[in-house]
Design a protein around this motif. Structure first.
Motif, mmCIF file in Angstrom:
data_model
loop_
_atom_site.group_PDB
_atom_site.id
_atom_site.type_symbol
_atom_site.label_atom_id
_atom_site.label_comp_id
_atom_site.label_asym_id
_atom_site.label_seq_id
_atom_site.Cartn_x
_atom_site.Cartn_y
_atom_site.Cartn_z
ATOM 1 N N ASP A 7 -0.438 3.731 -4.063
ATOM 2 C CA ASP A 7 0.266 4.875 -3.486
ATOM 3 C C ASP A 7 -0.644 6.095 -3.600
ATOM 4 O OD1 ASP A 7 3.440 5.399 -2.779
ATOM 5 O OD2 ASP A 7 2.413 7.217 -3.459
ATOM 6 N N ILE A 8 -0.477 7.023 -2.673
ATOM 7 C CA ILE A 8 -1.299 8.232 -2.684
ATOM 8 C C ILE A 8 -0.924 9.174 -3.825
ATOM 9 C CG2 ILE A 8 0.196 9.558 -1.128
ATOM 10 C CD1 ILE A 8 -2.381 10.630 0.203
ATOM 11 N N ASP A 9 0.305 9.043 -4.334
ATOM 12 C CA ASP A 9 0.844 9.948 -5.346
ATOM 13 C C ASP A 9 0.638 9.364 -6.743
ATOM 14 O OD1 ASP A 9 2.351 11.571 -7.013
ATOM 15 O OD2 ASP A 9 4.041 11.736 -5.632
ATOM 16 N N ASN A 68 1.782 10.400 -9.510
ATOM 17 C CA ASN A 68 3.037 10.394 -10.264
ATOM 18 C C ASN A 68 3.835 9.117 -9.995
ATOM 19 O OD1 ASN A 68 2.793 12.930 -11.570
ATOM 20 N ND2 ASN A 68 3.348 13.969 -9.662
ATOM 21 N N MET A 69 3.812 8.657 -8.745
ATOM 22 C CA MET A 69 4.509 7.415 -8.400
ATOM 23 C C MET A 69 3.858 6.212 -9.080
ATOM 24 S SD MET A 69 7.235 7.776 -6.504
ATOM 25 C CE MET A 69 7.584 9.014 -7.730
ATOM 26 N N ILE A 70 2.549 6.230 -9.179
ATOM 27 C CA ILE A 70 1.861 5.128 -9.843
ATOM 28 C C ILE A 70 2.254 5.061 -11.315
ATOM 29 C CG2 ILE A 70 -0.404 4.277 -10.571
ATOM 30 C CD1 ILE A 70 0.303 3.736 -7.635
ATOM 31 N N LYS A 71 2.377 6.211 -11.955
ATOM 32 C CA LYS A 71 2.818 6.223 -13.355
ATOM 33 C C LYS A 71 4.232 5.665 -13.487
ATOM 34 C CE LYS A 71 3.498 9.175 -17.409
ATOM 35 N NZ LYS A 71 4.779 8.480 -17.723
ATOM 36 N N ILE A 72 5.124 6.088 -12.570
ATOM 37 C CA ILE A 72 6.501 5.589 -12.600
ATOM 38 C C ILE A 72 6.530 4.086 -12.361
ATOM 39 C CG2 ILE A 72 8.709 5.633 -11.370
ATOM 40 C CD1 ILE A 72 8.235 8.644 -10.915
ATOM 41 N N ALA A 73 5.729 3.610 -11.407
ATOM 42 C CA ALA A 73 5.670 2.183 -11.093
ATOM 43 C C ALA A 73 5.221 1.384 -12.320
ATOM 44 C CB ALA A 73 4.731 1.929 -9.917
ATOM 45 N N LYS A 74 4.208 1.888 -13.021
ATOM 46 C CA LYS A 74 3.744 1.210 -14.238
ATOM 47 C C LYS A 74 4.853 1.145 -15.286
ATOM 48 C CE LYS A 74 -1.200 2.369 -13.910
ATOM 49 N NZ LYS A 74 -2.312 3.152 -14.526
ATOM 50 N N PRO A 114 0.798 -1.235 0.000
ATOM 51 C CA PRO A 114 0.000 0.000 0.000
ATOM 52 C C PRO A 114 0.828 1.283 0.000
ATOM 53 C CG PRO A 114 -0.009 -0.997 2.180
ATOM 54 C CD PRO A 114 0.834 -1.879 1.310
ATOM 55 N N PHE A 115 2.153 1.146 -0.040
ATOM 56 C CA PHE A 115 3.063 2.303 -0.083
ATOM 57 C C PHE A 115 4.059 2.086 -1.214
ATOM 58 C CE2 PHE A 115 2.258 0.668 4.212
ATOM 59 C CZ PHE A 115 1.493 1.678 4.773
ATOM 60 N N CYS A 116 3.595 1.746 -2.401
ATOM 61 C CA CYS A 116 4.475 1.141 -3.409
ATOM 62 C C CYS A 116 5.495 2.091 -4.005
ATOM 63 C CB CYS A 116 3.645 0.506 -4.507
ATOM 64 S SG CYS A 116 2.823 1.678 -5.610
ATOM 65 N N GLY A 117 5.293 3.430 -3.928
ATOM 66 C CA GLY A 117 6.254 4.338 -4.525
ATOM 67 C C GLY A 117 6.479 4.011 -5.992
ATOM 68 N N MET A 155 -4.248 5.503 -4.395
ATOM 69 C CA MET A 155 -5.179 5.285 -3.303
ATOM 70 C C MET A 155 -4.540 5.641 -1.963
ATOM 71 S SD MET A 155 -7.174 1.699 -2.598
ATOM 72 C CE MET A 155 -5.668 0.838 -2.122
ATOM 73 N N GLN A 156 -5.333 6.164 -1.040
ATOM 74 C CA GLN A 156 -4.877 6.375 0.320
ATOM 75 C C GLN A 156 -4.961 5.056 1.088
ATOM 76 O OE1 GLN A 156 -6.172 10.190 2.282
ATOM 77 N NE2 GLN A 156 -7.696 10.132 0.638
ATOM 78 N N VAL A 157 -4.136 4.911 2.092
ATOM 79 C CA VAL A 157 -4.143 3.683 2.884
ATOM 80 C C VAL A 157 -5.505 3.451 3.527
ATOM 81 C CG1 VAL A 157 -3.170 2.566 4.935
ATOM 82 C CG2 VAL A 157 -1.656 3.698 3.303
ATOM 83 N N LYS A 158 -6.143 4.500 3.983
ATOM 84 C CA LYS A 158 -7.433 4.341 4.672
ATOM 85 C C LYS A 158 -8.520 3.805 3.744
ATOM 86 C CE LYS A 158 -8.975 9.156 4.117
ATOM 87 N NZ LYS A 158 -9.351 10.387 4.859
ATOM 88 N N ASP A 159 -8.276 3.859 2.432
ATOM 89 C CA ASP A 159 -9.245 3.339 1.468
ATOM 90 C C ASP A 159 -8.940 1.908 1.030
ATOM 91 O OD1 ASP A 159 -10.691 5.735 1.460
ATOM 92 O OD2 ASP A 159 -9.369 6.606 -0.064
ATOM 93 N N LEU A 160 -7.927 1.302 1.653
ATOM 94 C CA LEU A 160 -7.560 -0.075 1.317
ATOM 95 C C LEU A 160 -8.730 -1.014 1.631
ATOM 96 C CD1 LEU A 160 -5.299 -2.078 0.484
ATOM 97 C CD2 LEU A 160 -4.651 -2.178 2.900
ATOM 98 N N PHE A 161 -9.098 -1.812 0.647
ATOM 99 C CA PHE A 161 -10.220 -2.731 0.815
ATOM 100 C C PHE A 161 -9.723 -4.151 0.573
ATOM 101 C CE2 PHE A 161 -14.034 -4.977 -0.846
ATOM 102 C CZ PHE A 161 -14.828 -4.865 0.298
ATOM 103 N N ILE A 162 -9.835 -4.998 1.606
ATOM 104 C CA ILE A 162 -9.358 -6.371 1.536
ATOM 105 C C ILE A 162 -10.505 -7.279 1.076
ATOM 106 C CG2 ILE A 162 -8.344 -8.288 2.826
ATOM 107 C CD1 ILE A 162 -6.478 -5.909 2.591
ATOM 108 N N ARG A 163 -10.296 -7.953 -0.050
ATOM 109 C CA ARG A 163 -11.351 -8.809 -0.606
ATOM 110 C C ARG A 163 -11.091 -10.290 -0.339
ATOM 111 N NH1 ARG A 163 -10.722 -4.616 -4.239
ATOM 112 N NH2 ARG A 163 -12.650 -3.551 -4.885
ATOM 113 N N LYS A 164 -9.833 -10.696 -0.396
ATOM 114 C CA LYS A 164 -9.502 -12.116 -0.260
ATOM 115 C C LYS A 164 -9.392 -12.522 1.209
ATOM 116 C CE LYS A 164 -9.016 -12.890 -4.716
ATOM 117 N NZ LYS A 164 -7.732 -13.161 -5.336
ATOM 118 N N GLU A 165 -9.601 -13.796 1.457
ATOM 119 C CA GLU A 165 -9.563 -14.297 2.833
ATOM 120 C C GLU A 165 -8.148 -14.285 3.394
ATOM 121 O OE1 GLU A 165 -10.694 -18.340 5.394
ATOM 122 O OE2 GLU A 165 -11.236 -18.189 3.269
ATOM 123 N N ASN A 166 -7.176 -14.664 2.565
ATOM 124 C CA ASN A 166 -5.784 -14.731 2.998
ATOM 125 C C ASN A 166 -4.906 -13.917 2.053
ATOM 126 O OD1 ASN A 166 -6.222 -16.568 5.167
ATOM 127 N ND2 ASN A 166 -6.327 -18.255 3.679
#
Length: 375
Positions: A260-262, A264-270, A198-201, A287-298
């Motif tokens: 990542d919240i930024d 620009n970082m997401i574009k660089i990561a891609k 969630p902080f991928c930079g 995405m902000q960390v507070k918006d993290l949504f966990i869908r899978k069980e594990n």
């Protein structure tokens, strides 16, 4: 002809055991010392280790060791080593150096003496009357003196092994690829599990996880200094690259998400993921960390969040960790691994770590907080 060689895989503090495990997985017995892993192996290990070691900084070839408390001892000890077995007549051989707790403390003087001794040995063996031409392959020599013991090595890697060749962009404080790989290898994540950073930079941790998940050799898309060394047959390099290609599992499905919240970082990561050949395998979200949504069980959270080391940042960082802790409290089956220098992490996260491991991110002393999911 050279058969076996003594190699040194250098490592960041705290990662020696991880590097040693990688060396052993390649089939070589290893000894661990501070900042390095030492092993004797066939010469074919030079291509294989450079291609496969995910967490080592460099692979060095040990030419010799001897006691040296005077410049004469350093000169004669260096000259006595079989440099002609490694360095060609036209080879370039710059010398770097370091000295710790030793009588010979002037590094520039030690470098000059080693350079002169190697040159005299090579001129004698090759029958040269004049200066060495140094127009051919590159052989970086290092003289390291520790407690009056001089170690002479050749750097087989060239550029550090963290330079995989896929980073086309980065943020202000990028995590080294070798450290990112270590963070993944220090978990028991398997490619069948969901993986979220969630902080991928610039995307280093998810990209390294994908390379591990598909068993892609981290050095597959780069070059190494020792590829041009005459005493290592071209066929050894060809065999090593063929082995890497054969062992890669490109069909392995992955569920890896970097956010990542930024934007620009997401574009660089891609862009970095595309350069690594993983463009279609990874999912990136702004995405902000507070918006993290966990869908899978594990699954697994592995991240290197901001540390809040600048004045005024601590309150924001504390809130970030609180948000993550609140979300993951509702998902006890997930495993969470966080690298940070923030001393109050556990307090803000709301839970004491199952395990902590001291690591150094560059020169920053950090802790790797590990929360094991309850399956």
């Amino acid at each position: 002809m050279i058969q076996d060689v003594k190699l040194i895989a250098t490592a960041a503090m705290g990662l020696e055991s991880v590097v040693a495990s990688e060396v052993k997985d390649l089939g070589y017995d290893a000894e661990v010392e501070n900042g390095k892993v030492i092993f004797t192996a066939p010469i074919t290990a030079i291509p294989r280790c450079n291609l496969w070691l995910r967490t080592a900084d460099r692979v060095k070839l040990l030419i010799g060791e001897f006691n040296a408390t005077t410049f004469d001892e350093l000169f004669e000890g260096t000259k006595a080593l079989p440099w002609e077995s490694f360095i060609t007549e036209d080879g370039q051989f710059p010398v770097s150096g370091k000295s710790v707790k030793s009588t010979l403390y002037s590094v520039p003087d030690c470098q000059a003496i080693v350079k002169k001794a190697i040159a005299e040995r090579l001129k004698l063996k090759y029958g040269l009357a004049s200066k060495m031409p140094e127009s051919g392959a590159f052989y970086k020599v290092e003289v390291a003196i520790h407690k009056d013991v001089a170690s002479l090595t050749l750097d087989t890697s060239g550029a550090g092994l963290h330079k995989r060749g896929y980073r086309v962009g980065q943020g202000e404080a990028p995590l080294k690829e070798t450290m990112a790989a270590a963070l993944v290898l220090l978990t028991n994540w398997q490619p069948t599990y969901t993986f979220i950073d969630p902080f991928c930079g610039s995307g280093t941790i998810p990209i390294e996880a994908a390379l591990i998940g598909q068993n892609i050799a981290p050095g597959f898309n780069r070059e190494f200094a020792s590829e041009n060394w005459g005493f290592i047959k071209n066929s050894y390099w060809e065999q090593a690259f063929e082995e890497a290609e054969d062992l890669a599992n490109y069909g392995q499905q992955l569920d890896i998400v970097g956010s990542d919240i930024d934007h620009n970082m997401i574009k660089i990561a891609k862009d970095n993921a595309t350069e690594a050949g993983l463009g279609d395998l990874l999912v990136w979200k702004q995405m902000q960390v507070k918006d993290l949504f966990i869908r899978k069980e594990n699954g697994y959270i592995i991240g290197n969040p901001p540390y809040g080391q600048r004045l005024g940042d601590k309150k924001t960082i504390a809130s970030l960790y609180q948000d993550l802790g609140s979300i993951m409290k509702e998902h006890p089956s997930w495993s969470v691994y966080i690298l940070t220098a923030f001393e109050e992490f556990e307090k803000q996260y709301g839970q004491k770590a199952t395990k902590k491991r001291k690591l150094f991110n560059g020169f920053i002393r950090t802790d790797y907080y590990q929360y094991f999911g309850k399956r």
